[in-house]
Design an enzyme around this catalytic site. Structure first.
Site, PDB file in Angstrom:
ATOM      1  N   PRO A 135     -19.240  74.853  60.653  1.00 57.96           N
ATOM      2  CG  PRO A 135     -17.568  76.493  60.778  1.00 57.96           C
ATOM      3  CD  PRO A 135     -19.061  76.291  60.861  1.00 57.96           C
ATOM      4  CB  CYS A 136     -18.369  70.180  62.998  1.00 56.16           C
ATOM      5  SG  CYS A 136     -19.133  69.350  61.607  1.00 56.16           S
ATOM      6  CG  HIS A 137     -14.980  71.407  58.019  1.00 56.96           C
ATOM      7  ND1 HIS A 137     -16.265  71.896  57.916  1.00 56.96           N
ATOM      8  CD2 HIS A 137     -14.171  72.308  57.448  1.00 56.96           C
ATOM      9  CE1 HIS A 137     -16.217  73.064  57.278  1.00 56.96           C
ATOM     10  NE2 HIS A 137     -14.957  73.340  56.988  1.00 56.96           N
TER      11      HIS A 137
END
Length: 179
Positions: A135-137
């Site tokens: 989850p780089c978001h």
């Protein structure tokens, strides 16, 4: 050899990649760094177990459920530093965010250094080959603004909204929407 398939989603067509056993990539159509170093070497093959597991995970994710990343067999390609950053990304809970600076502090501790560059961490975050699943978001700028997402800021906002994050606290760039 690497294999690929596509998967429709609420944020656009996704391309999945696998080494035959593990999921090695997930990119949103039009994403910066699409395919990374794998793109020219992938053969379309839709029926891999890694793809079936990823599709199931993504279906549940987009329904608002919170599937565990541990359910999937992942093998993102990258050096030791990037792998370290990507492991930290997996620890960020659904609907929560952290900053590049906070990740840099954690990396510095792990590497027994006095400090680590937030920009270096940002580079590793930006080259994450497994968007959404790793989850780089969930990483935001130092002032809490939505910034730096290879799939586009509107997609970043949408993913956070799916996870139940309160988007009113984030500064969206002019022209970006929360849809």
């Amino acid at each position: 050899m690497y294999y690929s398939t596509t998967c429709p989603s609420p944020v656009g067509m996704l391309t999945l990649a696998s080494d035959g056993e593990h999921l090695t990539g997930l990119w949103i159509a039009g994403q910066k760094y699409f395919g990374g170093t794998l793109a020219p070497h992938m053969t379309v093959k839709d029926d891999l177990e890694a793809f079936a597991a990823a599709r199931s995970w993504l279906d549940r994710y987009f329904r608002g459920e919170r599937p565990s990343v541990k359910e999937l067999s992942l093998r993102p390609a990258g050096g030791e530093f990037r792998q370290m950053v990507w492991r930290l990304l997996r620890e960020i809970p659904y609907g929560e965010v952290t900053t590049y600076g906070k990740l840099a502090e954690k990396i510095a501790v792990k590497m027994k250094r006095e400090r680590m560059s937030a920009q270096a961490v940002g580079g590793a975050v930006g080259h994450n080959p497994l968007s959404i699943i790793i989850p780089c978001h969930r990483v935001v700028g130092a002032r809490g603004n939505l910034t730096g997402y290879a799939g586009g800021l509107s997609v970043k906002a949408r993913l956070l909204k799916i996870e139940g994050a309160d988007l009113s606290r984030f500064g969206l760039l002019k022209g970006e929407s929360e849809s």
